[in-house]
Design a protein around this motif. Structure first.
Motif, PDB file in Angstrom:
ATOM      1  N   ALA A 242       0.221  -1.392   0.239  1.00  0.00           N
ATOM      2  CA  ALA A 242      -0.099  -0.377   0.202  1.00  0.00           C
ATOM      3  C   ALA A 242       0.938   1.502   0.298  1.00  0.00           C
ATOM      4  O   ALA A 242       2.004   1.180   0.995  1.00  0.00           O
ATOM      5  CB  ALA A 242      -1.144  -0.112   1.079  1.00  0.00           C
ATOM      6  N   PRO A 243       0.108   1.887  -0.565  1.00  0.00           N
ATOM      7  CA  PRO A 243       1.734   3.668  -0.543  1.00  0.00           C
ATOM      8  C   PRO A 243       1.278   3.993   0.248  1.00  0.00           C
ATOM      9  O   PRO A 243       0.863   3.591   1.481  1.00  0.00           O
ATOM     10  CB  PRO A 243       0.172   4.655  -1.791  1.00  0.00           C
ATOM     11  CG  PRO A 243      -0.375   3.318  -1.837  1.00  0.00           C
ATOM     12  CD  PRO A 243      -0.588   2.647  -1.518  1.00  0.00           C
ATOM     13  N   SER A 337       5.872   8.492  -9.002  1.00  0.00           N
ATOM     14  CA  SER A 337       6.203   7.883  -8.028  1.00  0.00           C
ATOM     15  C   SER A 337       4.518   7.192  -7.325  1.00  0.00           C
ATOM     16  O   SER A 337       4.024   8.056  -8.002  1.00  0.00           O
ATOM     17  CB  SER A 337       7.794   8.050  -7.362  1.00  0.00           C
ATOM     18  OG  SER A 337       7.006   7.330  -6.306  1.00  0.00           O
ATOM     19  N   GLU A 338       4.499   6.099  -7.221  1.00  0.00           N
ATOM     20  CA  GLU A 338       3.573   5.538  -6.344  1.00  0.00           C
ATOM     21  C   GLU A 338       3.470   5.662  -4.892  1.00  0.00           C
ATOM     22  O   GLU A 338       2.837   5.154  -3.467  1.00  0.00           O
ATOM     23  CB  GLU A 338       3.112   4.185  -6.959  1.00  0.00           C
ATOM     24  CG  GLU A 338       2.458   5.020  -8.375  1.00  0.00           C
ATOM     25  CD  GLU A 338       1.119   5.083  -8.595  1.00  0.00           C
ATOM     26  OE1 GLU A 338       0.729   5.094  -7.650  1.00  0.00           O
ATOM     27  OE2 GLU A 338       0.723   5.780  -9.873  1.00  0.00           O
ATOM     28  N   ARG A 339       4.926   5.906  -4.339  1.00  0.00           N
ATOM     29  CA  ARG A 339       5.392   5.724  -3.153  1.00  0.00           C
ATOM     30  C   ARG A 339       6.112   6.947  -2.070  1.00  0.00           C
ATOM     31  O   ARG A 339       6.036   7.590  -0.931  1.00  0.00           O
ATOM     32  CB  ARG A 339       6.229   4.764  -3.039  1.00  0.00           C
ATOM     33  CG  ARG A 339       7.838   4.031  -3.468  1.00  0.00           C
ATOM     34  CD  ARG A 339       8.199   2.992  -3.377  1.00  0.00           C
ATOM     35  NE  ARG A 339       9.966   3.349  -4.135  1.00  0.00           N
ATOM     36  CZ  ARG A 339      10.132   4.466  -3.762  1.00  0.00           C
ATOM     37  NH1 ARG A 339      10.819   4.521  -2.640  1.00  0.00           N
ATOM     38  NH2 ARG A 339      12.059   4.103  -4.927  1.00  0.00           N
ATOM     39  N   LEU A 340       6.156   7.758  -3.706  1.00  0.00           N
ATOM     40  CA  LEU A 340       7.076   8.963  -2.793  1.00  0.00           C
ATOM     41  C   LEU A 340       6.730   9.911  -2.263  1.00  0.00           C
ATOM     42  O   LEU A 340       5.302   9.914  -3.217  1.00  0.00           O
ATOM     43  CB  LEU A 340       8.529   9.056  -3.318  1.00  0.00           C
ATOM     44  CG  LEU A 340       9.207   8.374  -3.770  1.00  0.00           C
ATOM     45  CD1 LEU A 340      10.729   9.051  -4.542  1.00  0.00           C
ATOM     46  CD2 LEU A 340      11.193   8.175  -2.520  1.00  0.00           C
ATOM     47  N   PRO A 341       6.779  10.935  -1.681  1.00  0.00           N
ATOM     48  CA  PRO A 341       5.626  12.118  -1.403  1.00  0.00           C
ATOM     49  C   PRO A 341       5.581  13.052  -2.656  1.00  0.00           C
ATOM     50  O   PRO A 341       4.161  13.654  -2.969  1.00  0.00           O
ATOM     51  CB  PRO A 341       6.438  13.320  -0.291  1.00  0.00           C
ATOM     52  CG  PRO A 341       7.251  12.012   0.942  1.00  0.00           C
ATOM     53  CD  PRO A 341       7.613  11.182  -0.622  1.00  0.00           C
ATOM     54  N   VAL A 342       6.797  13.333  -3.365  1.00  0.00           N
ATOM     55  CA  VAL A 342       5.936  13.807  -4.673  1.00  0.00           C
ATOM     56  C   VAL A 342       5.937  13.051  -5.543  1.00  0.00           C
ATOM     57  O   VAL A 342       7.154  12.385  -5.686  1.00  0.00           O
ATOM     58  CB  VAL A 342       7.443  14.822  -4.816  1.00  0.00           C
ATOM     59  CG1 VAL A 342       7.331  15.246  -6.683  1.00  0.00           C
ATOM     60  CG2 VAL A 342       7.775  15.568  -3.722  1.00  0.00           C
ATOM     61  N   ARG A 343       4.485  12.776  -6.403  1.00  0.00           N
ATOM     62  CA  ARG A 343       4.737  12.139  -7.304  1.00  0.00           C
ATOM     63  C   ARG A 343       4.158  12.080  -8.727  1.00  0.00           C
ATOM     64  O   ARG A 343       4.545  11.426  -8.877  1.00  0.00           O
ATOM     65  CB  ARG A 343       2.475  12.091  -6.361  1.00  0.00           C
ATOM     66  CG  ARG A 343       2.420  10.748  -5.426  1.00  0.00           C
ATOM     67  CD  ARG A 343       2.691   9.720  -4.858  1.00  0.00           C
ATOM     68  NE  ARG A 343       3.090   9.303  -3.980  1.00  0.00           N
ATOM     69  CZ  ARG A 343       2.289   8.576  -3.748  1.00  0.00           C
ATOM     70  NH1 ARG A 343       0.394   8.600  -3.771  1.00  0.00           N
ATOM     71  NH2 ARG A 343       2.055   7.380  -2.167  1.00  0.00           N
ATOM     72  N   LEU A 362       4.170  18.567  -8.181  1.00  0.00           N
ATOM     73  CA  LEU A 362       3.167  17.763  -7.404  1.00  0.00           C
ATOM     74  C   LEU A 362       2.320  16.715  -6.362  1.00  0.00           C
ATOM     75  O   LEU A 362       3.554  15.607  -6.398  1.00  0.00           O
ATOM     76  CB  LEU A 362       1.820  17.867  -8.228  1.00  0.00           C
ATOM     77  CG  LEU A 362      -0.167  17.680  -7.445  1.00  0.00           C
ATOM     78  CD1 LEU A 362       0.095  18.604  -7.412  1.00  0.00           C
ATOM     79  CD2 LEU A 362      -0.568  16.556  -9.308  1.00  0.00           C
ATOM     80  N   SER A 363       2.374  16.533  -5.498  1.00  0.00           N
ATOM     81  CA  SER A 363       2.720  16.016  -3.722  1.00  0.00           C
ATOM     82  C   SER A 363       1.865  14.991  -4.034  1.00  0.00           C
ATOM     83  O   SER A 363       0.539  14.977  -4.916  1.00  0.00           O
ATOM     84  CB  SER A 363       3.096  16.713  -2.580  1.00  0.00           C
ATOM     85  OG  SER A 363       1.413  16.730  -2.335  1.00  0.00           O
ATOM     86  N   ALA A 364       1.817  13.630  -3.353  1.00  0.00           N
ATOM     87  CA  ALA A 364       0.425  13.394  -3.283  1.00  0.00           C
ATOM     88  C   ALA A 364      -0.579  13.831  -2.085  1.00  0.00           C
ATOM     89  O   ALA A 364      -0.087  14.748  -2.181  1.00  0.00           O
ATOM     90  CB  ALA A 364       0.985  11.600  -2.116  1.00  0.00           C
ATOM     91  N   CYS A 365      -1.540  13.286  -1.880  1.00  0.00           N
ATOM     92  CA  CYS A 365      -2.719  13.723  -1.344  1.00  0.00           C
ATOM     93  C   CYS A 365      -2.348  13.140   0.599  1.00  0.00           C
ATOM     94  O   CYS A 365      -2.078  11.364   0.160  1.00  0.00           O
ATOM     95  CB  CYS A 365      -4.071  12.953  -1.912  1.00  0.00           C
ATOM     96  SG  CYS A 365      -4.520  13.790  -3.120  1.00  0.00           S
ATOM     97  N   SER A 366      -2.789  13.616   0.897  1.00  0.00           N
ATOM     98  CA  SER A 366      -2.667  13.329   2.464  1.00  0.00           C
ATOM     99  C   SER A 366      -3.928  12.820   3.285  1.00  0.00           C
ATOM    100  O   SER A 366      -4.628  12.510   2.052  1.00  0.00           O
ATOM    101  CB  SER A 366      -2.826  14.482   2.937  1.00  0.00           C
ATOM    102  OG  SER A 366      -3.841  15.632   3.392  1.00  0.00           O
ATOM    103  N   SER A 367      -3.727  12.180   4.129  1.00  0.00           N
ATOM    104  CA  SER A 367      -4.745  10.818   4.324  1.00  0.00           C
ATOM    105  C   SER A 367      -6.227  11.652   4.675  1.00  0.00           C
ATOM    106  O   SER A 367      -6.069  12.576   5.503  1.00  0.00           O
ATOM    107  CB  SER A 367      -4.048  10.022   5.337  1.00  0.00           C
ATOM    108  OG  SER A 367      -5.706   9.460   6.237  1.00  0.00           O
ATOM    109  N   ALA A 368      -7.666  11.372   3.972  1.00  0.00           N
ATOM    110  CA  ALA A 368      -8.639  12.111   4.410  1.00  0.00           C
ATOM    111  C   ALA A 368      -8.900  12.360   5.173  1.00  0.00           C
ATOM    112  O   ALA A 368      -9.784  13.487   5.978  1.00  0.00           O
ATOM    113  CB  ALA A 368      -9.517  11.383   3.145  1.00  0.00           C
ATOM    114  N   ASP A 369      -8.510  11.811   6.799  1.00  0.00           N
ATOM    115  CA  ASP A 369      -9.297  11.398   7.645  1.00  0.00           C
ATOM    116  C   ASP A 369      -7.679  12.182   8.708  1.00  0.00           C
ATOM    117  O   ASP A 369      -8.322  12.118   9.900  1.00  0.00           O
ATOM    118  CB  ASP A 369      -9.581  10.372   8.203  1.00  0.00           C
ATOM    119  CG  ASP A 369      -7.775   9.228   8.406  1.00  0.00           C
ATOM    120  OD1 ASP A 369      -6.551   9.932   7.968  1.00  0.00           O
ATOM    121  OD2 ASP A 369      -7.782   7.983   8.371  1.00  0.00           O
ATOM    122  N   GLU A 370      -7.337  13.292   8.667  1.00  0.00           N
ATOM    123  CA  GLU A 370      -6.185  14.051   8.909  1.00  0.00           C
ATOM    124  C   GLU A 370      -7.136  15.419   9.564  1.00  0.00           C
ATOM    125  O   GLU A 370      -7.403  15.227   9.402  1.00  0.00           O
ATOM    126  CB  GLU A 370      -4.563  14.032   8.336  1.00  0.00           C
ATOM    127  CG  GLU A 370      -4.015  13.346   8.007  1.00  0.00           C
ATOM    128  CD  GLU A 370      -2.798  12.771   7.430  1.00  0.00           C
ATOM    129  OE1 GLU A 370      -2.372  14.143   6.866  1.00  0.00           O
ATOM    130  OE2 GLU A 370      -2.135  11.940   6.916  1.00  0.00           O
TER     131      GLU A 370
END
Length: 370
Positions: A242-243, A337-343, A362-370
């Motif tokens: 999982a990412p 990248s599918e795993r690094l902070p910058v996607r 462009l970065s990844a998305c933060s967790s929706a429940d944060e």
């Protein structure tokens, strides 16, 4: 000692050699034509037999040789017949007035042979798998064939070369369940109850004998069948991890670090459109909402260096070394990248247009429940 002068062949000797060569060529042509005629005759006889068997049984009985049943054998027979006919037309000797008829016939025969062979090759890729129950043959086989991503299968009762259609199967995404061993047969008295997977199971779990079976076959007791067989070991597919999840602060830091490392790898000085040297610390990423929830960090930058072309090469080398996968779209080099902070990172050298390098991070998305 003087050598004897070479003897030049006389016209009579030349004519004799030509006649011998023509006679030899004619004999060879006749032999090949005879072999072609035999092949064509046998092929036509086989096609007639296949057609008779299929017609008399209304399509339920077929001939099965290896992985090829009656339709596939008929297609192969048509290909062989066209090839034999084409070879025969090319070898048959005729006087020149008949060439006006024979040459077009030869072209048509060769074209038909090529078209039939290509169509047969494109539409025929069958597999035939014996149906097993507790490691024993059941007297049934399953022929599966795929056209694009759709799989159609036929369950046959096998009696030598003749087989009788008793059930149909199907599969999606080019998955052949019986060839893969993705099925279960339960011997229930006088019946064989069969369950199979329509889609590939990445975990390769045993097919459960639960609920209504996919089809039911009468158990055969008219012959002794081999045992100790296996459907083969099904290998589970690797499940990608999982990412990693990142919070907003980690995403901001990841974008800022990537910006600093990227500009540091370029040919100095690195300046903006106005010629002012860029300080990466003074550039803050902007945050935006993700459709799936959470937020992501990103920025866009236009800059020039002492050597834009060399800078782009060095920047791309840096991104590759950091573990990003390459891509390219619309004259823009992309890394993701599918795993690094910058996607996603992209760069486009527009030196010939405005003298600048255009870059976005462009970065990844933060967790929706944060």
């Amino acid at each position: 000692m003087a050598s004897a002068p070479m003897h030049a062949p006389t016209p009579a000797e030349s004519d004799g050699a030509d006649r011998v060569w023509r006679a030899h060529t004619l004999r060879l042509r006749r032999r090949v034509l005879g072999a072609v005629g035999i092949v064509l005759g046998l092929t036509i006889a086989a096609l007639i037999a296949i057609f008779a068997i299929t017609t008399s049984s209304e399509g339920d009985v077929a001939v099965l040789i290896g992985p090829l049943d009656s339709p596939a054998l008929a297609g192969l027979g048509i290909v062989i017949a066209f090839i034999a006919l084409g070879v025969g037309l090319c070898l048959v000797p005729v006087r020149w007035p008949w060439l006006f008829v024979l040459v077009p016939a030869r072209i048509i025969a060769v074209a038909a042979s090529c078209a039939a062979a290509f169509f047969w090759w494109m539409t025929t890729s069958p597999t035939v798998t014996p149906l097993l129950s507790d490691g024993c043959e059941t007297g049934y086989v399953v022929k599966e064939d795929a056209l694009l991503f759709a799989v159609q299968g036929t369950v046959y009762r096998q009696d030598g070369l003749l087989v009788t259609r008793v059930a149909q199967t199907s599969g999606d995404d080019a998955y052949r369940a019986f060839d893969d061993g993705g099925y279960t047969v339960a011997h229930d008295g006088d019946a064989l109850r069969v369950w199979y997977n329509v889609h590939r199971d990445p975990a390769a779990q045993p097919v459960a004998a639960a609920g209504e079976p996919s089809f039911v076959l009468p158990a055969r007791t008219d012959a002794a069948f081999a045992c100790g067989l296996s459907t083969g070991a099904r290998t589970p597919e690797a499940v990608p991890p999982a990412p990693a999840a990142y919070d907003e602060a980690e995403l901001r830091a990841g974008v800022s670090e990537m910006l600093a490392a990227t500009l540091a790898s370029a040919a100095a000085p690195v300046v903006d459109a106005g010629g002012v040297e860029i300080d990466p610390v003074a550039i803050a990423p902007t945050m935006s909402e993700c459709e799936s929830g959470g937020v992501r960090a990103g920025l866009g930058l236009e800059f020039a260096t002492a050597d834009n072309a060399a800078s782009v090469r060095m920047i791309l080398s840096l991104w590759d070394a950091a573990g990003y996968a390459p891509d390219r779209a619309m004259q823009t080099d992309v890394r993701y990248s599918e795993r690094l902070p910058v996607r996603s990172i992209s760069i486009h050298d527009k030196t010939t247009i405005d003298g600048l390098i255009h870059m976005s991070i462009l970065s990844a998305c933060s967790s929706a429940d944060e």
